[in-house]
Design an enzyme around this catalytic site. Structure first.
Site, PDB file in Angstrom:
ATOM      1  N   ASP A  78      -9.248  -9.335  -0.913  1.00 50.93           N
ATOM      2  CA  ASP A  78      -8.251 -10.008   0.169  1.00 50.93           C
ATOM      3  C   ASP A  78      -8.442  -8.992   1.162  1.00 50.93           C
ATOM      4  O   ASP A  78      -8.974  -7.849   1.190  1.00 50.93           O
ATOM      5  CB  ASP A  78      -7.051 -10.116  -0.522  1.00 50.93           C
TER       6      ASP A  78
HETATM    7  C1  NOJ Z   1      -4.255 -12.382   3.364  1.00 50.24           C
HETATM    8  C2  NOJ Z   1      -3.960 -13.480   2.429  1.00 50.24           C
HETATM    9  O1  NOJ Z   1      -3.357 -12.764   1.183  1.00 50.24           O
HETATM   10  C3  NOJ Z   1      -5.164 -14.225   2.067  1.00 50.24           C
HETATM   11  O2  NOJ Z   1      -4.495 -15.371   1.389  1.00 50.24           O
HETATM   12  C4  NOJ Z   1      -5.844 -15.040   3.216  1.00 50.24           C
HETATM   13  O3  NOJ Z   1      -6.931 -15.832   2.956  1.00 50.24           O
HETATM   14  C5  NOJ Z   1      -6.330 -13.552   4.083  1.00 50.24           C
HETATM   15  N1  NOJ Z   1      -5.325 -12.779   4.474  1.00 50.24           N
HETATM   16  C6  NOJ Z   1      -7.140 -13.996   5.158  1.00 50.24           C
HETATM   17  O4  NOJ Z   1      -6.183 -14.649   6.173  1.00 50.24           O
END
Ligand code: NOJ
Length: 870
Positions: free
Chosen positions: A252
């Protein structure tokens, strides 16, 4: 019967052949050859994000012109393509997709969403999101599929198949147990291994093993003290080795806080590359060139680097992305309004409809539409605004708005076709609402709440909701309208449960969830009965304090540090309806609840285990669903399974959702439905053996009905795991029918198949026609000379139990699942047994050896189970 099965199997084969581009093995070969001449620096470029989210996509991998490699674009997900500036569909959220309980539609959603990502040259869609709803206040519950691991897994799998069939790699997220926003980057989700595997890993298991997800996103949080991105057990042992995951693990965003820990644990791609957010961190990564140094000093291996690169390239080959993949253009037009409208409409859940106040018809001359939530959705960055209809939550899982329909306009348009007058009070003013409602025949009040991701604070809610109350004075608004209008209908747009202090003062309640751009059309269609409501709750609706779990609101800790907030998953396996079953608490609305404008009845359940040799490999349940009302509609039969009550299982949930389907029926129509459970579904996670196993002994209980709180059909099946019983001689995978309720076999054979010649034919398979066997390689129907039970000829099934409720000249009658049934009263004088057989088992000839006891005493004779009689 069998011919249809064969055709179906062939059909599936053809479909998968057409859609599966190449196998993982072939993809692996191509990837190996691609990787073979890459320099170390080129490999590092493939595993480390560049531009640090300052480039075109939220995640980017650098192109390599020498290799004619275009790089990768990764983009959110899951409510469609993020940052598309109105060029693609503003889809319903994940929780609404789940509420449709429609597997074909879920596939179509994936397929069409995939087409939108594909058109824009996006390689990886950061979706589906599959965390489990433990607490309704959790900020991101709307991105996910609710509280049940099986439902979440089916949704994830169907969407994954659809998306990947469109040529886009999914990144199933957030693996794993990333369930609370507060301190998500400095918290640990602590739980026992069985809970981890059966509840939180489970949706990913299906999505990886059945859906063949090309990528999984490692979440921010820690599990049992170790950040997931550094957790080798969770990433490598459970996901890569345990599930034979062939794709790649992406972190993530900025979840990576070191090189060695993350790289060696099994993360394959560091996104978006920098150490922290912002342009200052472009090219400043924990990975990047640090990988070279770490290889030199032996801290990470070049084999691990090769593996990571190969996984990424392998997924690209698998999804046919190494050829003519479109160039990145986030503004490329691609819309799928029709599929989205169907999903938004099917996701509307009718919770309550007293006096059939709905649907709206000409009998109402004047309708009042009240509340700011009936207005057009307000558009702003990451949807962190609430001055209008709530169609998405806030955060990264949002999509730019396009083609938004609002409830007020859609209702007005639709009402005008009936000549019905609509008055509006499109504000949250309680006084104005009451004034509009006072002399209307019906008042529809739109109310709302929202939640989202912790990096945004909306009305003082840091991602997670502070409480379950409606926002913007929703309760006062409903109260004042209901006080002046006896036909008040409430429509709720919210991520999940909200408090319903008005529940007894209003006639109808619809939970509309977060339905995306077609919000207005969807609700109008359901209100006017153009679509008969068919959405069902993917979560239990209860008072906040009655749930197993809740969010807490700790002070902020530094991301990725040693100091972490501990979230104890003390509920273990008992999340959602499992908790309510355990506690014996009745929720306000059970998991799966959802009314229709017609009524459905379920009857005639029979079930059997499927075996291969001595192994139980599956379960089939067949029953009848009937539309007993006056309009066409769809029902969702759900199969819940109670596991054998044997010591190896420990304290286990009373029942668990294991299968469902959505069945459309015309008024008065009946259909026979068969639901199947696979071996994994019959298994529990055995922590000693470190794998899923089918338990031995006891019996499975099959419950079928319309929700976790409405399960009228039930049969028990003796668990023959490990024994020859129910196994066919050739070891094929058909089992016995020990759960058959003996109600369907009326002795007249109009199936087109011969009656079996052997009068003791062994039951191989059971369906609505009766019991089947195989003779000389052909299926035959076991035709009793006379009905097994007197009631069959009168149109009533045979009872499963033997409680006599009433006796007449025909025989003894029982009442089961609200239905009369005949008791097959065949006394056995030699043994004194009241009934010769029970659920297909013979009476034991001797009474000496009791092998096993449940509600009956069992013996084994000639390798067969038999029931002892006193
Ligand atoms: C953080 C989020 O938790 C995730 O779901 C997302 O895909 C990424 N940011 C990218 O925006």
């Amino acid at each position: 019967m069998k011919i249809q099965n064969i055709l179906f199997a062939l059909g599936c084969g053809l479909v998968s052949q057409t859609l599966a581009v190449i196998s993982w093995e072939e993809a692996d070969k191509k990837a190996s050859s691609f990787v073979s001449d890459l320099s170390e620096a080129e490999k590092i470029d493939i595993v480390t994000g560049y531009m640090n989210m300052q480039g075109t996509c939220v995640g980017n991998i650098k192109p390599n012109s020498r290799k004619n490699f275009k790089g990768l674009c990764l983009q959110d997900g899951p409510a469609g393509v993020r940052f598309n500036e109105g060029t693609s569909t503003t889809w319903q959220t994940g929780i609404n997709s789940a509420a449709t309980f429609n597997k074909d539609l879920l596939y179509k959603i994936g397929k069409d969403q995939g087409a939108e990502f594909y058109a824009k040259g996006i390689n990886v869609a950061l979706a589906p999101s599959m965390n489990i709803l433990r607490a309704p206040a959790s900020g991101r519950v709307w991105e996910n599929f609710g509280e049940d691991p099986y439902l979440s897994g089916v949704c994830g799998t169907q969407i994954t198949k659809g998306m990947q069939d469109s040529g886009v790699i999914v990144s199933a997220k957030h693996y794993v147990a990333n369930d609370i926003e507060h301190n998500r980057e400095a918290s640990t989700s602590n739980m026992d291994e069985q809970t981890l595997m059966e509840i939180h890993v489970e949706p990913f298991y299906r999505t990886v093993t059945e859906g063949e997800a090309g990528s999984v996103m490692a979440s921010y949080n820690a599990v049992n003290g170790v950040y997931v991105v550094q957790n080798k057990k969770v990433l490598t042992e459970i996901l890569k080795e345990g599930m034979n995951f062939q794709g790649f693990i992406v972190s993530d965003w900025w979840a990576i806080h070191d090189l060695e820990g993350s790289f060696n644990a099994g993360v394959d791609m560091n996104m978006p590359g920098g150490k922290a957010w912002g342009p200052n961190y472009i090219n400043d990564s924990f990975w990047g060139s640090n990988i070279s140094n770490a290889i030199r000093s032996g801290k990470v291996s070049s084999a691990r680097l090769d593996d990571a690169v190969k996984r990424i390239i392998r997924s690209m080959y698998k999804m046919n992305q190494m050829g003519n993949f479109p160039n990145v253009n986030l503004r490329a037009q691609s819309m799928h309004t029709e599929t989205h409208r169907q999903a938004a409409t099917e996701s509307q859940i009718l919770l309550k409809n007293d006096d059939n106040v709905l649907p709206l018809t000409k009998k109402y001359r004047k309708i009042a539409v009240i509340g700011k939530d009936a207005d057009k959705a307000e558009s702003c960055t990451d949807t962190a605004c609430t001055n209008g209809n709530i169609i998405q939550g806030f955060g990264s899982g949002t999509t730019d708005f396009t083609g938004i329909t609002d409830p007020y306009s859609s209702i007005k348009n639709r009402a005008s076709k009936e000549g019905i007058t609509v008055v509006g009070s499109i504000s949250d003013s309680a006084n104005e609402g009451a004034n509009a409602a006072r002399d209307a025949d019906v008042a529809i009040v739109f109310v709302r709440a929202t939640s989202g991701e912790e990096y945004i604070v909306v009305d003082n809610n840091k991602g997670d909701r502070n409480n379950l109350d409606l926002w913007h004075g929703g309760n006062d608004l409903v109260k004042s309208v209901a006080a002046v209008n006896k036909n008040t209908i409430v429509v709720i747009h919210a991520p999940a449960t909200v408090n319903l202090p008005f529940i007894n003062n209003v006639k109808a309640i619809i939970h509309a969830g977060m339905p995306g751009a077609e919000s207005g059309n969807a609700i109008a269609s359901v209100l006017f009965g153009d679509h008969n409501p068919s959405g069902h709750l993917p979560f239990t609706w209860a008072k906040r304090e009655e749930y197993c779990c809740d969010v807490s609101y700790p002070g902020e800790l530094p991301h990725g540090g040693d100091s972490k907030t501990t979230y104890d998953y003390k509920e273990g396996l008992f999340v959602g309806y499992r908790w309510f079953d355990k506690k014996g608490t009745k929720p306000i609305y059970p998991f799966g609840h959802g009314l229709s404008y017609t009524t459905f009845e379920y009857s005639n359940l029979s079930s059997s285990l499927v075996k291969s040799g001595t192994e139980v490999t599956g379960l089939k349940a067949t029953f009848t669903v009937s539309n007993t009302g006056s309009v066409e509609g769809a029902t969702v039969p759900m199969l819940f399974l109670g596991f054998p009550n044997v010591s190896e299982m420990g304290d286990y949930p009373v029942r668990n959702l294991k299968a469902f389907d959505k069945i459309n029926l015309k008024a008065g129509e009946s259909k026979t439905v068969t639901l199947e459970v696979d071996q994994h579904g019959l298994s529990y996670y055995n922590t000693n053996k470190k794998k899923f196993v089918v338990p031995t002994g006891g019996e499975y209980t099959v419950y079928v009905g319309k929700s976790a709180g409405d399960l009228p059909l039930k049969v028990t099946l003796k668990n023959t795991q490990g024994s020859n019983e129910g196994s066919s001689a050739g070891g094929n995978n058909n089992g016995d029918n020990n759960g058959n309720n003996n109600g369907n076999n009326n002795g007249s054979n109009n199936t087109g198949y011969d009656c079996c010649a052997d009068s003791n034919a062994r039951v191989q398979y059971t369906d609505e026609s009766g019991n089947w066997s195989i003779e000389n390689g052909n299926w035959c129907l076991i035709c009793p000379e006379k009905p097994q039970c007197f009631s069959i000829s009168l149109g009533y099934p045979c009872c499963q139990g033997n409680t006599v409720v009433y006796t007449d000249k025909d025989g003894k009658w029982g009442l089961e699942n609200g239905q009369w049934c005949g008791i097959a009263d065949i006394p056995s004088p030699s043994t004194g047994c009241p009934y010769q057989t029970k659920n297909g088992y013979p009476v034991c000839k001797t009474t000496t050896t009791v092998v096993y006891t449940d509600s009956d005493k069992w013996g084994v004779e000639n390798g067969e189970w038999c029931i002892m009689c006193n």
